[in-house]
Every structure is written in C-alpha cells, then in structure tokens.
Write a protein that holds these residues in place. Structure first.
Motif, mmCIF file in Angstrom:
data_model
loop_
_atom_site.group_PDB
_atom_site.id
_atom_site.type_symbol
_atom_site.label_atom_id
_atom_site.label_comp_id
_atom_site.label_asym_id
_atom_site.label_seq_id
_atom_site.Cartn_x
_atom_site.Cartn_y
_atom_site.Cartn_z
ATOM 1 N N THR A 240 -40.003 -1.113 -10.592
ATOM 2 C CA THR A 240 -38.784 -0.356 -10.849
ATOM 3 C C THR A 240 -38.982 0.560 -12.042
ATOM 4 O O THR A 240 -38.037 1.079 -12.608
ATOM 5 C CB THR A 240 -37.575 -1.267 -11.130
ATOM 6 O OG1 THR A 240 -37.908 -2.154 -12.187
ATOM 7 C CG2 THR A 240 -37.206 -2.059 -9.897
ATOM 8 N N SER A 241 -40.227 0.774 -12.423
ATOM 9 C CA SER A 241 -40.539 1.686 -13.511
ATOM 10 C C SER A 241 -41.976 2.132 -13.320
ATOM 11 O O SER A 241 -42.892 1.311 -13.379
ATOM 12 C CB SER A 241 -40.369 0.950 -14.850
ATOM 13 O OG SER A 241 -40.673 1.796 -15.918
ATOM 14 N N PRO A 242 -42.177 3.420 -13.016
ATOM 15 C CA PRO A 242 -43.552 3.859 -12.749
ATOM 16 C C PRO A 242 -44.413 3.786 -14.005
ATOM 17 O O PRO A 242 -43.927 4.013 -15.109
ATOM 18 C CB PRO A 242 -43.384 5.309 -12.288
ATOM 19 C CG PRO A 242 -41.985 5.699 -12.600
ATOM 20 C CD PRO A 242 -41.178 4.483 -12.887
ATOM 21 N N PHE B 180 -42.394 6.204 -23.156
ATOM 22 C CA PHE B 180 -41.111 6.888 -23.010
ATOM 23 C C PHE B 180 -41.125 8.027 -24.017
ATOM 24 O O PHE B 180 -40.916 7.794 -25.197
ATOM 25 C CB PHE B 180 -39.934 5.942 -23.275
ATOM 26 C CG PHE B 180 -39.839 4.802 -22.297
ATOM 27 C CD1 PHE B 180 -39.288 5.000 -21.039
ATOM 28 C CD2 PHE B 180 -40.303 3.546 -22.635
ATOM 29 C CE1 PHE B 180 -39.190 3.949 -20.141
ATOM 30 C CE2 PHE B 180 -40.213 2.491 -21.731
ATOM 31 C CZ PHE B 180 -39.653 2.699 -20.478
ATOM 32 N N LEU C 18 -32.373 5.019 -12.695
ATOM 33 C CA LEU C 18 -32.607 3.681 -12.155
ATOM 34 C C LEU C 18 -34.064 3.239 -12.208
ATOM 35 O O LEU C 18 -34.349 2.052 -12.308
ATOM 36 C CB LEU C 18 -32.096 3.596 -10.706
ATOM 37 C CG LEU C 18 -30.582 3.796 -10.557
ATOM 38 C CD1 LEU C 18 -30.170 3.731 -9.105
ATOM 39 C CD2 LEU C 18 -29.834 2.747 -11.367
ATOM 40 N N VAL C 19 -34.998 4.177 -12.128
ATOM 41 C CA VAL C 19 -36.412 3.785 -12.278
ATOM 42 C C VAL C 19 -37.053 4.623 -13.380
ATOM 43 O O VAL C 19 -37.821 5.534 -13.111
ATOM 44 C CB VAL C 19 -37.214 3.879 -10.954
ATOM 45 C CG1 VAL C 19 -36.834 2.754 -10.042
ATOM 46 C CG2 VAL C 19 -36.981 5.192 -10.249
ATOM 47 N N PRO C 20 -36.724 4.291 -14.653
ATOM 48 C CA PRO C 20 -37.181 5.092 -15.783
ATOM 49 C C PRO C 20 -38.695 4.990 -15.966
ATOM 50 O O PRO C 20 -39.249 3.950 -15.668
ATOM 51 C CB PRO C 20 -36.445 4.489 -16.970
ATOM 52 C CG PRO C 20 -36.199 3.084 -16.580
ATOM 53 C CD PRO C 20 -35.982 3.093 -15.098
ATOM 54 N N THR D 75 -32.151 -1.943 -6.825
ATOM 55 C CA THR D 75 -33.494 -1.380 -7.019
ATOM 56 C C THR D 75 -34.543 -2.479 -7.174
ATOM 57 O O THR D 75 -35.730 -2.185 -7.155
ATOM 58 C CB THR D 75 -33.552 -0.428 -8.230
ATOM 59 O OG1 THR D 75 -33.025 -1.101 -9.368
ATOM 60 C CG2 THR D 75 -32.783 0.833 -7.969
ATOM 61 N N ASN D 76 -34.126 -3.734 -7.342
ATOM 62 C CA ASN D 76 -35.095 -4.830 -7.349
ATOM 63 C C ASN D 76 -35.430 -5.303 -5.938
ATOM 64 O O ASN D 76 -36.193 -6.244 -5.765
ATOM 65 C CB ASN D 76 -34.559 -6.010 -8.164
ATOM 66 C CG ASN D 76 -34.785 -5.806 -9.649
ATOM 67 O OD1 ASN D 76 -35.775 -5.197 -10.058
ATOM 68 N ND2 ASN D 76 -33.871 -6.290 -10.458
ATOM 69 N N ARG E 163 -41.001 -4.614 -15.706
ATOM 70 C CA ARG E 163 -40.406 -3.600 -14.819
ATOM 71 C C ARG E 163 -41.484 -2.836 -14.065
ATOM 72 O O ARG E 163 -41.285 -2.443 -12.922
ATOM 73 C CB ARG E 163 -39.523 -2.647 -15.623
ATOM 74 C CG ARG E 163 -38.301 -3.354 -16.219
ATOM 75 C CD ARG E 163 -37.189 -2.391 -16.487
ATOM 76 N NE ARG E 163 -36.712 -1.800 -15.249
ATOM 77 C CZ ARG E 163 -35.824 -0.816 -15.181
ATOM 78 N NH1 ARG E 163 -35.327 -0.317 -16.277
ATOM 79 N NH2 ARG E 163 -35.438 -0.342 -14.018
#
Lengths: 308, 254
Positions: A54-56, A15, B252-254, B95-96, A49
């Motif tokens: 839900t997180s690239p 991040f 929503l998808v950080p 989002t899940n 995640r």
C-alpha cells in the motif's frame, strides 16, 4: 530451505527529502514469526506498508510471495492479511458485518464469507458479540476483530503493525495467545512492535531498527547474547545523584549505562555486583537484579531507550 | 462493485431517515416557495414569458430538482469521503485488500449516483403530486438531475479525499454550493442577472442541470440544447473523476 515469502534488498522509502527507510535487507521464510523492533519513527510502519503493497518503494528490491509489488500489488494483497496500527473497523456496523464486507473485498462469495466469519468469530472469542456494533467493543476486542478480519482470505502471511499498542496487560496476553495459535497453525507472522516483551514472546527472529536502518538481526536470545550481558543490575539513586554514583560502581560491570532515572550495570553475575555495591556502603534507593532483555540490546545499539 | 457494498451496507442503517427526508424536503420547498411565494409571483402579471409561460411553481420545481440533487450528491462526496480516510478509515481498509484506490473511488461514486437517483426520483414523484409538470419528458429529468449531481460530486470527492481538516467543507458550501443554488437559474432565470455576471452562472454544472431539467419538465427543450447540457455535465464528471483518481492514489498509497 523453502523459498522466502518476503525478500527485501536495499529497500528504501523516501517522502520528499525525508528518508523513512534507508536501505534494509530482510528475508522472511514460511512459518516464521518475524519482528521489526524499534522506537516510533524508526521506519517500521513504512516498511510494513511497502510489504503490504500500500506504499510503493522508492528504491531497492522487494519480492513478496515471489512477486513484485509494483506490478502485482493486488495479487499479493489477496494473499496477505493486514492488521493496521490504527483500527479501520467500521464502528457503526455490527461485528459480523465488518467481517462480511471485508470478505467481499476479497471477492469471496457471500456463503463462504459468512462461513469464515463465523469460524473467525469463534477464533477471536467474539461469537457472542456477532450482532453487537463495533462501537460497543473494548480495545482488546476490537483488535481481535481486526485480526479475525485480516484472516478472512486465509492469508499466507499476516502483517501486524503494533498489534498490542494501547491495550491493557490482560488484553495483550489474550492477543498473544491468539497469535501464538496462528503460528502453531503455520501462518507466517510479521509484526512491528516497540515492546521488547512482545518481541521476545512472539518472534522467532527479529531485526532491531533505528532511524530507517537495521541495527542488528537474530533470534531474541542471540541478540541478547551478542549485545548484552547475561544479567543487569538496576540501581536507582536519589535524583541527580545517578551520574556521580555511576563513577563509584563503574569498575564492577562489563558495561554501564546511565539513564536519567537509574544506572544499569551489565554483568554475568548480577547478585555478586549488587552485593559489592552494598559492601561499598553505597545506598541506592532501589536495587533490581534481572535478566538482560531486548531493551538492553536496543540501548546498547542505539544509546536510547525504546519507549521514550 | 465490491467497494459499493460497504456504502450500501451503511445505508441500510440510515435509509429510513433518508427516504423520508427525500420526500419531505421537496414537499416543504414546493409548498413554501412554489405555492406560497409563487402566489405572489403569479399575481404580478401571471404566466410571465420570462418564466416560460408557466406558473411559478411549475417554473421552480425542476430547478429545485436539480439543486436538491446536486446538494445531496455533493454532501455525500464531502464528509463521508474525508471520513473514509481520516475517521472510520473505510478506504484504508479497502486498500489492504485486492481493491485499488480507484476501486474505492468508483465504488463510492456508484453509491453517490444511487443516492442522487433516489433523491431525484422522489422529487419527481412529489412534482407530479403537485401537478408541477408539463411534459412526460419529466421522467428524463431524473437522470438529468443525477448527471447534474454527479458533475459536482465527482470533483468534490477528489477535493475531499485529501483534506486534513473539514473546515474546507464550510467554505465550499458557503462560497460554491449556496451561491450556485441561488443564482444559477433555479429560483429565477439567469437572464434577470446583470449581463456581466451571467457567464459565471453559465460555467457552473448547476445552470446546465437546471436548464436541462426545466427544459425536460416543461417539454420545450431542443435536442441540441439538451445534448449540449449533457455533454458539459458529462465533461465535469469525466474530468472530476480523472482528477479524483489521481488524488485518491496519492492519498491512499503514499
């Protein structure tokens, strides 16, 4: 061996300048209960995640169910069940509606969603609360509902992020029992926890994470055998005396750890060590002989305790 | 739209209150401002040309139709959107599942459109009961008001989704929504404002919505003028949705 359900190589999450996950390798096979053990901020949730699509990822390789989350996120998510760390239930709606709506997100027909919701309420021991608003449920009930909800699409893998954090001991045992049943049914469980007892209860295999890296990997027993002694003697002296007293018992153990509130002596025969301590006329306020746990493994690997 | 189902299910719990307020609000406003205040306005040279040659009630009603719809739609794009990230986390639950952040956005926008429609439609019913209508084209003022509402709600959703505290909403209401409803032509023609300030009114979605609704309710609007308003409002919606989609993804998808 069956193809892995989750395979990560040099998986990284950044991040900005902050590196949350610093290149980890993980393989999870079908039917396994796999755990990420580590303190808050170790990178467990970021890893979850990324696995949950839900997180690239910022770098490395990741395959879930043989697919790449970057290109097949929705397809993978349709076969995962996710129990997030913070409840995402709707407090205003009934228990049953929460399940039903979630089922609709997976494009289940109303009929199928209803039928599964009823079965899952039974599994979660919440059938009598079906029409209650979520607001009125206890913490343990909410968590069981969240797990039931995550199962509505009959997932191949269930991801649980800190499933029992914040629950009282009794609620934790009820939850562990439910998760154990799922495991018996062949559902692959992937969970994060900072409770070593939880990791020992539930996980076939686990990795110890610290500061975004994997510090060790194995079954709970392997990790204890490799990184700790069989038993541990905990000595508690008067405040501020622990450092001084530690020098007088250091020769008794394979290894010694001095914590702010106690001294830990690692040895294979704890009772013998405790005996010698008392023969030397040292008078600790409390003496406890116990088995080594994953907590000790973590302390050994990182020099820190799990729960600060 | 699977994501819309969530919002309609929550609406099932609150619709009774929202329906009664959808009717009550226009009745109160039209009675107080249209009839009460209007009786004074009309006494001062009645049927003023600057009000389009109609009584104040008939002038005011379509303006209030547009402002009310915009306000309700914007409110739906404030706390509920922010709460879906920070409080009940409904978006995070979505989002899940196979739903994408853009599905969460579109699903919610569809619901806001529905809410705007119920407000606009009940407002027009009240207008008819008050006799504050000059043309059957007033029926087209319903979708026009919905457009006006969504022209504000779509960008607002993009703004709300990333807020980490809800104090931003107080500012938006104070410095954007309220001035817009007061000065963008609902209560008096923008022509009454000093010339240098009028352009500000003209760039708000509110003015385009008010002028369009009024033109339809009074029946005097030209086709091109109407299409122009629709194009501007449509552009607000398109640009707002595009920006919101990017911001939804980022949050929503950080």
């Amino acid at each position: 061996m069956a193809d892995p359900l989750i395979e990560a190589r040099a998986l990284t999450k950044r991040f900005g300048d902050f590196v949350a996950v610093a290149g980890i390798d993980v393989t999870v096979r079908p039917g396994e209960a796999f755990g990420f053990l580590g303190p808050n901020g170790a990178g467990k949730s970021s890893t979850m995640r990324m696995i949950g699509c839900t997180s690239p990822r910022s770098g490395g390789e990741l395959r879930i169910l043989g697919l790449d989350p970057d290109t097949h996120g929705a397809q993978i998510r349709s076969r995962l069940g996710v129990v997030p760390q913070d409840d995402t239930l709707d407090n205003e709606l009934t228990v049953f509606d929460n399940l039903l709506i979630y089922g609709r997100y997976f494009d289940l027909s109303r009929k199928v969603a209803r039928q599964r919701a009823e079965e899952l309420l039974d599994f979660a021991q919440l059938s009598d609360r079906a029409k209650a608003r979520v607001q009125t449920l206890s913490g343990g009930m909410k968590r069981r509902l969240t797990i039931a909800r995550a199962l509505i699409n009959e997932p191949q893998v269930l991801l649980l992020d800190e499933p029992t954090t914040g629950l009282d001991p009794q609620a934790r045992h009820v939850l562990w029992d439910r998760l154990y049943r799922l495991k018996q049914q062949g559902v692959t469980l992937v969970l994060t926890t900072h409770y070593m007892d939880e990791a020992e209860q539930l996980c076939d295999r686990l990795v110890v994470m610290d500061k975004g890296r994997i510090a060790a990997e194995g079954t709970p027993l392997q990790l204890i055998a490799e990184h700790s002694s069989r038993e541990v003697v905990e000595l508690r002296f008067a405040p501020d005396r622990n450092e001084v007293m530690a020098d007088k018992v250091a020769d008794l153990a394979e290894r010694i750890e001095v914590l702010p509130d106690r001294v830990l002596l690692y040895a294979d025969d704890g009772d013998a060590v405790a005996e010698t301590v008392s023969q030397r006329g040292l008078r600790p306020e409390t003496v406890l002989v116990r088995r080594s746990t994953l907590e000790d493994v973590f302390l050994r690997l990182t020099g820190r305790t799990l729960v600060d | 739209m699977r994501a819309t189902a969530y919002w309609t299910t929550t609406y099932k719990r609150t619709w009774r209150g929202s329906v009664s307020s959808s009717f009550l609000r226009p009745v109160l406003f039209l009675a107080a401002m249209g009839l009460g205040l209007g009786s004074l306005v009309d006494r001062n040279g009645s049927l003023d040309a600057r009000l389009g040659g109609v009584d104040y009630l008939t002038f005011l009603a379509p303006g209030l139709l547009a402002t009310t719809t915009l306000m309700v739609a914007s409110q739906e794009a404030m706390w509920p959107v922010n709460g879906a990230v920070r409080w009940n986390r409904a978006y995070l639950a979505m989002t899940n599942t196979p739903l994408q952040p853009r599905d969460a956005l579109f699903g919610h926008l569809v619901y806001m459109t529905f809410r705007a429609f119920t407000v606009a439609a009940s407002f027009v019913v009240v207008m008819l009961l008050f006799g504050a209508v000059e043309s059957p084209l007033v029926l087209l003022a319903i979708p026009a008001a919905v457009l006006c509402g969504m022209a504000m709600a779509a960008p607002m959703a993009g703004y709300s989704v990333a807020l980490t505290s809800d104090s931003g909403f107080a500012s938006i209401n104070r410095f954007v929504i309220t001035p817009m409803s007061l000065f963008a032509g609902a209560f008096f023609p923008v022509g009454q404002l000093p010339p240098w300030i009028r352009p500000i009114a003209y760039v708000t979605p509110m003015w385009h919505g008010v002028d369009l609704c009024r033109g339809l309710a009074l029946g005097g609007i030209g086709l091109w003028r109407a299409l122009g308003h629709v194009a501007v409002l449509g552009a607000f919606i398109a640009a707002g949705t595009a920006v919101a989609a990017v911001r939804y993804r980022r949050v929503l998808v950080p």
